[in-house]
Design an enzyme around this catalytic site. Structure first.
Site, mmCIF file in Angstrom:
data_model
loop_
_atom_site.group_PDB
_atom_site.id
_atom_site.type_symbol
_atom_site.label_atom_id
_atom_site.label_comp_id
_atom_site.label_asym_id
_atom_site.label_seq_id
_atom_site.Cartn_x
_atom_site.Cartn_y
_atom_site.Cartn_z
ATOM 1 N N GLU A 78 0.817 -1.209 0.000
ATOM 2 C CA GLU A 78 0.000 0.000 0.000
ATOM 3 C C GLU A 78 0.851 1.259 0.000
ATOM 4 O OE1 GLU A 78 -2.668 0.106 3.299
ATOM 5 O OE2 GLU A 78 -3.328 -1.954 3.024
ATOM 6 N N CYS B 180 2.876 8.465 1.647
ATOM 7 C CA CYS B 180 3.332 7.514 2.654
ATOM 8 C C CYS B 180 3.730 6.224 1.934
ATOM 9 C CB CYS B 180 2.242 7.250 3.684
ATOM 10 S SG CYS B 180 2.756 6.153 5.025
ATOM 11 N N CYS C 233 5.275 -7.060 8.055
ATOM 12 C CA CYS C 233 6.065 -6.445 9.128
ATOM 13 C C CYS C 233 6.205 -7.422 10.293
ATOM 14 C CB CYS C 233 5.400 -5.156 9.615
ATOM 15 S SG CYS C 233 6.351 -4.262 10.864
ATOM 16 N N CYS D 107 3.556 -4.631 16.515
ATOM 17 C CA CYS D 107 2.869 -3.618 17.319
ATOM 18 C C CYS D 107 1.386 -3.983 17.426
ATOM 19 C CB CYS D 107 3.048 -2.233 16.708
ATOM 20 S SG CYS D 107 4.772 -1.704 16.650
ATOM 21 N N CYS E 273 -1.466 -2.131 15.322
ATOM 22 C CA CYS E 273 -1.165 -1.782 13.936
ATOM 23 C C CYS E 273 -1.648 -2.840 12.954
ATOM 24 C CB CYS E 273 0.349 -1.578 13.790
ATOM 25 S SG CYS E 273 0.860 -1.097 12.129
ATOM 26 N N CYS F 188 -2.857 1.910 8.119
ATOM 27 C CA CYS F 188 -1.798 1.361 7.283
ATOM 28 C C CYS F 188 -1.834 -0.168 7.326
ATOM 29 C CB CYS F 188 -0.449 1.868 7.781
ATOM 30 S SG CYS F 188 0.903 1.298 6.774
#
Length: 347
Positions: free
Chosen positions: A90, A103, A110, A114, A117, A331
Site C-alpha cells: 500500500e 506515505c 512487518c 505492534c 497496527c 496502514c
C-alpha cells in the site's frame, strides 16, 4: 531482469560502464525517467536503437500495477499495488495545504508486532528494494499527473529493518537529477531500532527522523510494542539524545492516542517528564481502528485535554489531521483485507 529504479544516478553510471556503455548515457536514462517521466526505453530517442534494445531486454522499467484505488472525500488516495512476484503493498497520498505527501511502504509485511497496527496482521515476507519504493512514488505521480512534494516512509514495515535499501531510496528521490524532493521534505519513521538510529545519525543528511513512541512508560510500551523489550525507553531516550546532539536536528515523536490505554492526563505528564530537555515535538495521531486488535480511538475531549496538558508542561505538540477516515485508513488494512479475501477469509 534488473529493476532500473534500483539505481542511484552514480550507481547507474557504474552499471553502464559494466555493460560497456558511456557514462553520459546513464545520466540520459536517469533524466528520461525522473525529469521527463518516461517509462519506456523505446521512447528515449536520444539513445541508439541498439542501446534501447539492450536496455529493454535486461532492465525492468514498468510502473507498478494498481490493484485497487480508494479515494476519500478529503482527497486522500489509498493505493494497493501488485509487485512483480504477486505481493501486495500500500501507499497513501495525502493532500495538505503545503503540498502532496506520499506515505511509502518499505517491507512486504512487518515483523515488529505492534499490537495496534494493521501492518503486522501479515508477517514480513521480504524487504522491498529501493526501486520498489521509488516505483510507488513514480506510479502515483503518473496516475495523478501531479508531483509528490513530500515523502514519509511510514507505510507497512519498519524502515530501519531494511536500512540499506531505504537509504538508497532516499538518495534517489533526493538527487537533483532524480525527483529532487528536498531532504527536509523526507521523513523516515522507526519504532526505535537503536543501532540503526546511531548509523543514521552519521549519514549527514537533513532528512527528518520520527520515533514511534506511543507510550509514556515501559509497562504500556511493552504491551503495545514488543520492540520495547529489546530497546526499553531509557535506552531509547539516550539514543534520541545522542542523535539530536550529533545532528543538531529536532526529532518528531509519534504518539497514537488509544482510548483508556495511553490517553489520560497522567500519561501526558509522564510523557512530558520523559521528553523534558530533548529537542522534540510530539505529533498526536488519531487512531484508525483495526477490528482484529480491539483498540478504540480516544474521545476528542480526551485528545484536547492531553494536548493542553503537554502544552502547559512546555512540550511542543501538534495534532495530525485525520486523512482517509471514510476508506481503509489504517496502514496495512486494505492489503490485509485483500489477502484475507484471496484466502477465503471474508470479513
Amino acid at each position: 531482469m534488473k529493476l532500473i529504479f534500483d539505481y542511484t544516478q552514480e550507481q547507474l553510471v557504474d552499471e553502464f560502464l559494466d555493460i560497456n556503455e558511456k557514462k553520459f548515457r546513464a545520466t540520459q536514462v536517469f533524466e528520461w525517467i525522473y525529469r521527463k517521466n518516461v517509462y519506456s526505453f523505446h521512447e528515449m530517442n536520444n539513445l541508439s536503437l541498439d542501446l534501447r534494445k539492450k536496455l529493454s531486454e535486461n532492465y525492468d522499467i514498468d510502473l507498478l500495477k494498481i490493484k485497487e484505488k480508494q479515494v476519500s472525500r478529503d482527497g486522500t488516495i489509498k493505493y494497493l499495488f501488485e509487485l512483480k512476484d504477486g505481493g501486495l503493498i500500500e501507499s497513501v497520498l495525502m493532500v495538505h495545504d503545503y503540498g502532496r505527501s506520499l506515505c511509502v511502504t518499505s517491507q512486504l509485511g512487518c515483523n515488529m508486532g505492534c499490537r495496534f497496527c494493521a501492518s503486522g496482521l501479515l508477517k514480513k515476507q521480504r524487504n522491498l528494494s529501493s526501486g520498489e519504493m521509488v516505483n510507488q512514488v513514480l506510479t502515483v505521480m503518473n496516475d495523478t499527473h501531479d508531483k509528490v512534494t513530500h515523502v514519509v516512509i511510514m507505510g507497512t514495515g519498519e524502515p530501519f529493518d531494511n536500512y540499506n535499501e531505504v537509504m538508497n531510496f532516499v538518495y534517489i528521490i533526493n538527487h537533483a537529477k532524480g525527483l529532487a524532493i528536498g531532504a527536509r521534505h523526507i521523513t523516515v519513521s522507526t519504532c526505535g531500532l537503536i543501532p540503526q538510529m546511531k548509523k543514521f545519525a552519521k549519514e549527514g543528511l537533513q532528512i527528518n527522523l520520527a520515533i514511534s513512541l506511543h507510550a509514556s512508560h515501559d509497562n504500556i510500551r511493552n504491551e503495545l510494542m514488543p520492540i520495547n523489550k529489546t530497546y526499553p525507553m531509557d535506552e531509547l531516550r539516550k539514543a534520541m539524545k545522542d542523535y539530536i546532539n550529533a545532528t543538531n536536528r529536532r526529532l518528531t515523536i509519534e504518539y497514537i492516542l488509544l482510548k483508556g490505554v495511553n490517553d489520560e492526563l497522567i500519561h501526558a505528564r509522564q510523557l512530558a517528564h520523559y521528553l523534558r530537555g530533548l529537542n522534540v515535538y510530539v505529533n498526536l495521531i488519531p487512531y484508525n481502528a483495526v477490528d482484529e486488535h480491539g483498540y478504540q480511538q480516544s474521545k476528542q475531549s480526551d485528545v484536547a485535554a492531553f494536548k493542553s496538558e503537554l502544552l502547559r508542561l512546555k512540550i511542543n505538540v501538534t495534532q495530525r489531521k485525520e486523512h482517509g477516515r471514510d476508506i481503509d485508513g489504517a496502514c496495512g488494512q486494505l492489503r490485509a483485507k485483500k489477502v484475507g479475501e484471496s484466502n477465503g477469509n471474508h470479513r
